[in-house]
Design an enzyme around this catalytic site. Structure first.
Site, PDB file in Angstrom:
ATOM      1  N   CYS A 339     -23.094   3.789 -26.086  1.00 28.33           N
ATOM      2  CA  CYS A 339     -22.596   5.163 -26.006  1.00 28.33           C
ATOM      3  C   CYS A 339     -21.911   5.395 -24.665  1.00 28.33           C
ATOM      4  O   CYS A 339     -20.844   4.852 -24.414  1.00 28.33           O
ATOM      5  CB  CYS A 339     -23.733   6.153 -26.261  1.00 28.33           C
ATOM      6  SG  CYS A 339     -23.133   7.802 -26.728  1.00 28.33           S
ATOM      7  N   HIS A 435     -26.603   4.317 -31.077  1.00 30.82           N
ATOM      8  CA  HIS A 435     -27.971   4.348 -30.575  1.00 30.82           C
ATOM      9  C   HIS A 435     -28.881   3.693 -31.614  1.00 30.82           C
ATOM     10  O   HIS A 435     -28.650   3.816 -32.811  1.00 30.82           O
ATOM     11  CB  HIS A 435     -28.430   5.788 -30.340  1.00 30.82           C
ATOM     12  CG  HIS A 435     -27.705   6.468 -29.228  1.00 30.82           C
ATOM     13  ND1 HIS A 435     -27.861   6.113 -27.909  1.00 30.82           N
ATOM     14  CD2 HIS A 435     -26.829   7.504 -29.242  1.00 30.82           C
ATOM     15  CE1 HIS A 435     -27.114   6.890 -27.152  1.00 30.82           C
ATOM     16  NE2 HIS A 435     -26.462   7.738 -27.935  1.00 30.82           N
TER      17      HIS A 435
END
Length: 496
Positions: A339, A435
């Site tokens: 991310c 994630h």
């Protein structure tokens, strides 16, 4: 829905922050599930950089997602209708009902937001859960004795009054001062709120619990409220934590007898639970560090998510961490970004709408041939993916603001809808928005293989491990709590 007798909701509050409310809440979620009920968690307002994406494509605090998992149900944004995600020391992004509605300073949030509106939204979410689950297992925030904030309260005793919830006060005996904190907290409460405190739970006790028998009796005499349990401190039960304060206990250094995996400790690091599976592997020494020397010693370097990527890029350069990451990649070590970490590894981060601050452009570390443009729209989604060219699907979730364009390399993953994610330069260098990608065994196996490292990944089932931990936690708490007393206060007519 389970036809067990309808119970009142229950609220766990604290004498302070980090007394163990989230973990105790998870324990009771699993206990009620074990006892044949259909519980669900709820926290009206949470502040955390560790969040999760629900199946609805909405965002909630990670603790409530963990508690939902302990209940054996999918998480919903209604379980945490108000989420504050700090973007600096003074500001936070406000997420309402799973969607961001803007950044606010702490002063503006407490003094200028419409508290009645926010509380009404929280209670609307609570009612949607209460109509489907039994009981609702609720968590307060921080301390309930912050008298200067009582008129702003939308998550502690105001929730108890609104829902008619029996309330359990949790105190952390490990930090000391348990008598003053419990007695003072209860005596400060207005009478209507004090009447809702039906039990005291002493958490994190070290040593022989029988030595606290007199203390238990004294607390009951002082407060007129029963001590329903004394929970021993534990280190052998692993429940995903939400508050980044736990990282203070995970800072470390290399261990020459193990595979050393360094997580670069960012100022605004988010979703540190991405590394829980690696942390549980006995052959792996996973540590968090902002020390360039310790980063240089690692076999594998991981750059985590960030709530303020540009600020963290500046921080990396100021601390010499940027140079350490680049040198690790040049030395042929595995370097991977998730991310915000993916964005940091790229050529450039652009912020034309000033989502993160005044800077409209910041050069990245230049290890991945990608350019990121931040935007006001947040992508929040659970997804299945194929890693590189593998046939089997893994699972993960995305929570990010911005889009990343590849200038070279190849996509790392193919998502279930056919779209691409991430950038692969080599098996030792890639980035992704996913994630939870490291919770997938096949991904960890590929990382170890690429870096010529040996560990028994094939025999480690992380989902089974988590289920085992929830059951261990429930057994641990159940053994130390008067559950007959708990059920007695949850029985009877509901007042809401």
């Amino acid at each position: 829905m389970n036809q067990k007798k309808r119970l009142k909701p229950i609220l766990f509050v604290g004498t302070g922050s980090d007394v163990g409310k989230s973990v105790i809440n998870a324990a009771f979620c699993r206990i009620f599930k074990q006892d044949g009920y259909h519980p669900a968690p709820f926290k009206a307002q949470n502040m955390s950089l560790n969040s999760y994406a629900s199946a609805e494509g909405l965002e909630l605090g990670r603790a409530q997602a963990v508690q939902a998992e302990a209940c054996g149900i999918p998480c919903l944004s209604a379980m945490n209708p108000i989420l504050l995600k700090p973007t600096s020391d003074q500001k936070a992004q406000l997420v309402l009902n799973g969607k961001p509605i803007g950044d606010q300073s702490a002063r503006d949030y407490f003094l200028k937001t419409d508290r009645e509106f926010l509380f009404a939204e929280a209670m609307k979410a609570w009612r949607s859960l209460d109509s489907r689950y039994n009981p609702i297992v609720m968590e307060g925030a921080g301390s309930i004795s912050e008298v200067n904030l009582w008129d702003k309260d939308i998550t502690n005793m105001r929730v108890a009054l609104e829902t008619g919830s029996p309330t359990i006060l949790i105190a952390d005996i490990d930090r000391g001062g348990v008598f003053g904190s419990v007695y003072g907290t209860i005596k400060l409460l207005p009478e209507a709120e004090r009447k809702l405190i039906k039990g005291i739970l002493i958490n994190k006790f070290r040593g022989d619990i029988s030595l606290f028998d007199d203390g238990r009796r004294m607390l009951e005499e002082l407060t007129g409220i029963p001590v329903i349990g004394v929970i021993p401190y534990f280190r052998d039960i692993h429940i995903e934590e939400e508050d980044s304060v736990v990282i203070d206990y995970k800072r470390g250094s290399t261990d020459t007898s193990k595979i050393n995996v360094a997580v670069v400790l960012l100022r605004y690091m988010s979703n540190f639970t991405d590394f829980n599976m690696l942390e549980r592997m006995p052959e792996v020494n996973l540590y968090y560090s902002a020390n360039p020397t310790e980063i240089a010693k690692a076999d594998v370097v991981l750059i985590p998510g960030s709530k303020n990527t540009i600020s963290d890029l500046i921080y990396l350069r100021e601390r010499g961490l940027a140079k350490a990451i680049i040198q690790a990649a040049e030395a042929g070590k595995g370097v991977y970004g998730i991310c915000g970490g993916y964005q940091i590894l790229g050529e450039e981060i652009r912020d034309p709408d000033q989502v993160e601050g005044d800077l409209e452009m910041m050069p990245g570390l230049g290890l991945l041939p990608v350019v990121t443009t931040l935007s006001k729209e947040k992508r929040t989604v659970q997804t299945r993916f194929r890693f590189q060219q593998q046939k089997a699907y893994g699972t993960g979730y995305e929570i990010h603001m911005g889009q990343t364009r590849l200038l070279g390399g190849t996509p790392l993953c193919t998502l279930e809808d056919g779209s691409a994610d991430g950038c692969l330069v080599s098996p030792k260098l890639w980035g992704t928005y996913l994630h939870g990608i490291l919770d997938n065994r096949a991904v960890v196996e590929e990382i170890l293989k690429a870096n010529q490292l040996q560990a028994e990944v094939a025999h480690f089932d992380y989902n089974a491990f988590k289920e085992e931990q929830y059951n261990k936690l429930a057994d641990h708490v159940r053994a130390c709590v008067d559950m007959d007393q708990v059920y007695s206060v949850l029985d009877g007519e509901r007042s809401c």
